[in-house]
Design a protein around this motif. Structure first.
Motif, short mmCIF file in Angstrom:
data_model
loop_
_atom_site.label_atom_id
_atom_site.label_comp_id
_atom_site.label_asym_id
_atom_site.label_seq_id
_atom_site.Cartn_x
_atom_site.Cartn_y
_atom_site.Cartn_z
N LEU A 161 -13.33 4.45 -2.55
CA LEU A 161 -12.47 4.49 -1.36
C LEU A 161 -12.59 3.22 -0.52
N GLY A 162 -13.83 2.79 -0.26
CA GLY A 162 -14.05 1.60 0.57
C GLY A 162 -13.38 0.38 -0.04
N GLN A 163 -13.51 0.24 -1.35
CA GLN A 163 -12.91 -0.93 -2.02
C GLN A 163 -11.39 -0.89 -1.92
N ALA A 164 -10.81 0.29 -2.12
CA ALA A 164 -9.35 0.42 -2.03
C ALA A 164 -8.89 0.06 -0.62
N GLU A 165 -9.61 0.60 0.38
CA GLU A 165 -9.20 0.33 1.77
C GLU A 165 -9.33 -1.14 2.11
N SER A 166 -10.41 -1.77 1.66
CA SER A 166 -10.56 -3.19 2.03
C SER A 166 -9.54 -4.07 1.30
N MET A 167 -9.15 -3.68 0.09
CA MET A 167 -8.09 -4.45 -0.59
C MET A 167 -6.77 -4.34 0.18
N ILE A 168 -6.48 -3.13 0.66
CA ILE A 168 -5.24 -2.94 1.42
C ILE A 168 -5.28 -3.79 2.70
N GLU A 169 -6.43 -3.79 3.38
CA GLU A 169 -6.53 -4.57 4.63
C GLU A 169 -6.38 -6.07 4.34
N GLY B 48 -6.09 10.24 4.94
CA GLY B 48 -6.26 9.59 6.25
C GLY B 48 -5.81 8.15 6.28
N GLN B 49 -6.78 7.30 6.60
CA GLN B 49 -6.48 5.87 6.76
C GLN B 49 -5.87 5.27 5.49
N LEU B 50 -6.39 5.68 4.34
CA LEU B 50 -5.88 5.12 3.08
C LEU B 50 -4.38 5.39 2.97
N ALA B 51 -3.98 6.62 3.28
CA ALA B 51 -2.56 6.98 3.15
C ALA B 51 -1.72 6.20 4.17
N ARG B 52 -2.22 6.11 5.40
CA ARG B 52 -1.46 5.42 6.47
C ARG B 52 -1.28 3.94 6.16
N LEU C 128 -10.32 5.58 -8.00
CA LEU C 128 -10.56 6.54 -6.92
C LEU C 128 -10.10 7.93 -7.37
N ASN C 129 -8.92 7.99 -7.95
CA ASN C 129 -8.37 9.28 -8.38
C ASN C 129 -9.14 9.87 -9.56
N LEU C 130 -9.69 9.02 -10.41
CA LEU C 130 -10.41 9.53 -11.58
C LEU C 130 -11.87 9.84 -11.26
N PHE C 131 -12.51 8.95 -10.51
CA PHE C 131 -13.98 9.02 -10.38
C PHE C 131 -14.47 9.34 -8.97
N GLY C 132 -13.56 9.37 -7.97
CA GLY C 132 -13.95 9.84 -6.65
C GLY C 132 -14.24 8.75 -5.63
N SER C 133 -14.80 9.21 -4.51
CA SER C 133 -14.82 8.44 -3.26
C SER C 133 -15.62 7.14 -3.32
N GLY D 295 -1.82 2.47 3.33
CA GLY D 295 -1.15 2.32 2.03
C GLY D 295 0.35 2.40 2.20
N GLU D 296 0.79 3.31 3.06
CA GLU D 296 2.23 3.46 3.33
C GLU D 296 2.78 2.16 3.91
N ARG D 297 2.01 1.58 4.82
CA ARG D 297 2.43 0.32 5.43
C ARG D 297 2.54 -0.79 4.36
N LEU D 298 1.55 -0.82 3.49
CA LEU D 298 1.58 -1.83 2.42
C LEU D 298 2.79 -1.64 1.52
N LEU D 299 3.13 -0.37 1.25
CA LEU D 299 4.31 -0.10 0.41
C LEU D 299 5.58 -0.70 1.01
#
Ligand code: ADP
Length: 293
Positions: A278-286, A168-172, A270-275, A174-178
């Motif tokens: 997720l919040g931390q990854a999303e807030s870093m991207i923002e 969802g949001q992470l992918a969207r 996130l990929n190793l240990f789960g959700s 994240g794509e923008r950040l890329l």
């Protein structure tokens, strides 16, 4: 342990000295592997064991330790060999009695890490892939750091996250950040030999007070990526950073790029240990997108 004899025979063969251990002791064990100290009373070896199909992971660790040792900058365990014994793969390296981090060793570590980073090359990447935690880490050679960070690091973990159900949001975002992160890379980094997984758990002090780093995921990359990771789970102490900067100052903008570089490790968590990550990854991207503006 069933296969100790085989491992000892391999140690004798590779070291060229007879080695018949009369003691073995399970030591700590890290996040991924089980660990063993083998001793014949004179010589001690540190062994890590895992499933046979993970031999490649130990081969890459051996190459990483050897590459760091070759720089003669910061102490690392000297690797001896890898192999298979029964259903297990193993790596053998120098045993170093480790204590707790000491303040004198923290400053030395900063200076010596800067010296290791002085081992530079023409391109970013490495001669082989390796692993970060238990996740594959790709290191295809690239002449552009931006291209490397996009395809081999952030893009790789974002794809993996999508396949793990975080589409969802992470992918969207994240794509923008890329697309947009190149705006943050304006400091012309040199490909430096990096440890690659330099959190506090992979840094300690030997009995003589010298700093030791171990368990690497080496590649040639922007040295700021190693420093960023030291700050991710607690930091190595002010003396470490001032000694590093005194030896090799950092360019402006590190404070922001640090988040970009640590995002890779948080996505890996996130990929190793789960959700939980997720919040931390999303807030870093923002935070990064806001910084780019
Ligand atoms: P893992 O790959 O499972 O994470 P590590 O390489 O981090 O394992 O090693 C696990 C623990 O063993 C470390 O935290 C450290 O305390 C200790 N250790 C690592 N390398 C050595 C060594 N060469 N000699 C002695 N102890 C070591």
């Amino acid at each position: 342990m069933k296969h100790l004899k085989q491992i000892a025979a391999r140690i004798s063969e590779v070291s060229g000295k007879p080695f018949e251990p009369h003691s073995n002791r399970s030591v700590g064990g890290g996040c991924i592997n089980s660990a063993l100290l083998l001793s014949d009373g004179t010589t001690r070896w540190f062994i890590k064991l895992n499933r046979a199909e993970l031999l490649d992971m130990f081969d890459a660790e051996l190459d990483g330790l050897a590459a760091m040792a070759e720089t003669e900058s910061i102490r690392v365990p000297i690797p001896l060999c890898t192999g298979i014994a029964g259903e297990q793969s193993f790596i053998v390296m120098e045993y170093i009695a480790l204590g707790s981090q000491r303040s004198s060793s923290v400053a030395a570590a900063g200076e010596q890490l800067a010296a290791m980073h002085q081992a530079t090359a023409e391109r970013f990447g490495w001669h082989r892939d390796n692993t970060i935690g238990s996740t594959p880490q790709r290191n295809a050679w690239q002449s552009s750091w931006i291209a490397f960070w996009r395809s081999e690091r952030l893009g790789f973990q974002l794809d993996l996250a999508r396949r793990n159900g975080y589409g969802g949001q992470l992918a969207r975002r994240g794509e923008r950040l890329l697309q947009e992160f190149p705006a943050l890379i304006d400091h012309d980094p040199t490909p430096s030999l990096l440890h690659g997984d330099l959190w506090g758990g992979n840094f300690s002090t030997a009995e003589d007070g010298s700093p030791v780093i171990f368990d690497p995921a080496c590649y040639l990359g922007d040295r700021e990526a190693d420093l960023a990771m030291t700050e991710l789970f607690g930091g190595f102490g002010a003396d470490f950073y001032s000694a590093y900067r005194a030896a090799w100052p950092l360019a402006q903008g590190y404070g922001t790029r640090k988040t970009l570089y640590n995002l890779y490790h948080i996505l890996n968590h996130l990929n190793l240990f789960g959700s939980g990550y997720l919040g931390q990854a999303e807030s870093m991207i923002e935070r990064l997108l806001a910084e780019i503006g």
